[in-house]
Design an enzyme around this catalytic site. Structure first.
Site, short mmCIF file in Angstrom:
data_model
loop_
_atom_site.label_atom_id
_atom_site.label_comp_id
_atom_site.label_asym_id
_atom_site.label_seq_id
_atom_site.Cartn_x
_atom_site.Cartn_y
_atom_site.Cartn_z
CG HIS A 53 -7.21 6.30 -12.80
ND1 HIS A 53 -7.11 7.22 -13.83
CD2 HIS A 53 -6.87 6.98 -11.67
CE1 HIS A 53 -6.71 8.38 -13.33
NE2 HIS A 53 -6.57 8.26 -12.03
CG HIS A 55 -7.52 8.17 -8.33
ND1 HIS A 55 -6.19 8.32 -8.64
CD2 HIS A 55 -7.56 7.21 -7.35
CE1 HIS A 55 -5.46 7.50 -7.90
NE2 HIS A 55 -6.27 6.82 -7.11
CG ASP A 57 -8.66 13.51 -9.93
OD1 ASP A 57 -8.69 12.32 -9.57
OD2 ASP A 57 -7.64 14.05 -10.39
CG HIS A 58 -9.00 10.94 -13.56
ND1 HIS A 58 -8.31 11.12 -14.74
CD2 HIS A 58 -8.20 11.43 -12.59
CE1 HIS A 58 -7.14 11.68 -14.48
NE2 HIS A 58 -7.05 11.89 -13.18
CG HIS A 111 -1.86 6.84 -10.83
ND1 HIS A 111 -1.23 7.77 -10.03
CD2 HIS A 111 -3.16 7.23 -10.91
CE1 HIS A 111 -2.12 8.67 -9.63
NE2 HIS A 111 -3.30 8.36 -10.15
CG ASP A 128 -3.90 10.91 -13.03
OD1 ASP A 128 -4.07 11.72 -13.95
OD2 ASP A 128 -4.44 11.02 -11.91
CG HIS A 166 -3.73 15.92 -13.22
ND1 HIS A 166 -4.56 16.55 -12.32
CD2 HIS A 166 -3.98 14.60 -13.10
CE1 HIS A 166 -5.27 15.64 -11.67
NE2 HIS A 166 -4.94 14.45 -12.13
#
Length: 254
Positions: A53, A55, A57-58, A111, A128, A166
């Site tokens: 996805h 985001h 942080d990914h 999400h 996530d 995470h």
């Protein structure tokens, strides 16, 4: 296939998968440096990057890895993921030659609306959407969408290794205990997590069978969860129960 969680950023895991011939792929590299260090220390050749996805942080390290190693980047069809070289969609099979691996693409809106997961080779690379003892927040999707997504994942083989994005397991477990305080499997899992984290080891991957026994978001139709939801005025149907659980988790502090 060897499955290695690489800690990144505050509490992310980048998943590194490689075969015995040292051919590797990485999943959701929020930053490039941990991947580069692991490739060098293990003598691995990077062959592909998989993204679940959009985001940051990914995907934050995907562009640098793509350019440095000249590898394809697979991602859902989302314009916010501008580092992608190949788009994949629900129901497709991603066939990689090096390392030799096949992954089913499963769309899991909730999400985010375009979130996907990669399932195959005994692993579930779930970003996530599904966490150990929890699930992702609903930033874009609805409870109906997220519950349907989780139910699709719950139908995979029980020995599937759940590779989440995470290290949230201990915190998720504290919430899960408020829902099912008498769940023996949950207590055993939390004891295991405490030992692992005390040794500075990841709590992941977990087996899907363990999650089915412990994770309240996969247990909305179990008697104990139904009873908790009844006490909180949300026992009518599975979607209402899931929504009640997710709302409670959003404000939970312990």
């Amino acid at each position: 296939m060897h499955v290695v969680p690489l800690p990144a950023l505050a509490d992310n895991y980048i998943w590194l998968l490689h075969d015995d011939s040292r051919q590797a792929i990485v999943v959701d590299p929020g930053e490039a440096a941990p991947v580069e260090a692991a490739l060098q220390s293990r003598g691995l050749t990077l062959r592909a990057v998989l993204l679940t996805h959009h985001h940051a942080d990914h995907i934050g390290g995907a562009g640098r890895l793509r350019d440095t190693y000249d590898v394809p980047v697979y991602a859902p069809n989302d314009a916010r993921i501008d580092v992608a070289t190949h788009r994949v969609a629900d129901g497709e099979i991603l066939r990689l030659q090096y390392p030799s691996a096949h992954f089913e693409i499963i769309a899991v809106p909730g999400h985010t609306l375009t979130h996907i997961v990669y399932a195959g080779e005994g692993v579930l690379l779930c970003g996530d959407t599904l966490f150990s003892l929890g699930c992702g927040r609903l930033f874009e999707g609805t409870p109906t969408q997220m519950l349907s997504s989780l139910q699709r994942l719950a139908s995979l083989p029980g020995d599937t290794l759940v590779c989440c994005g995470h290290e949230y397991t201990a915190a998720n477990g504290r919430f899960a205990q408020t829902i099912e305080p008498e769940n023996a499997a949950l207590k055993q899992r939390l004891d295991e997590v405490a030992r692992l984290r005390a040794d500075h080891r990841p709590s992941l991957p977990a087996t899907l069978s363990s999650e089915l026994a412990c994770n309240p978001f996969l247990r909305v139709d179990s008697a104990n969860v139904i009873e908790w939801c009844r006490q909180h005025g949300a026992a009518n149907d599975s979607v209402a129960r899931f929504a009640a659980l997710r709302s409670a988790k959003d404000v939970f502090r312990a």
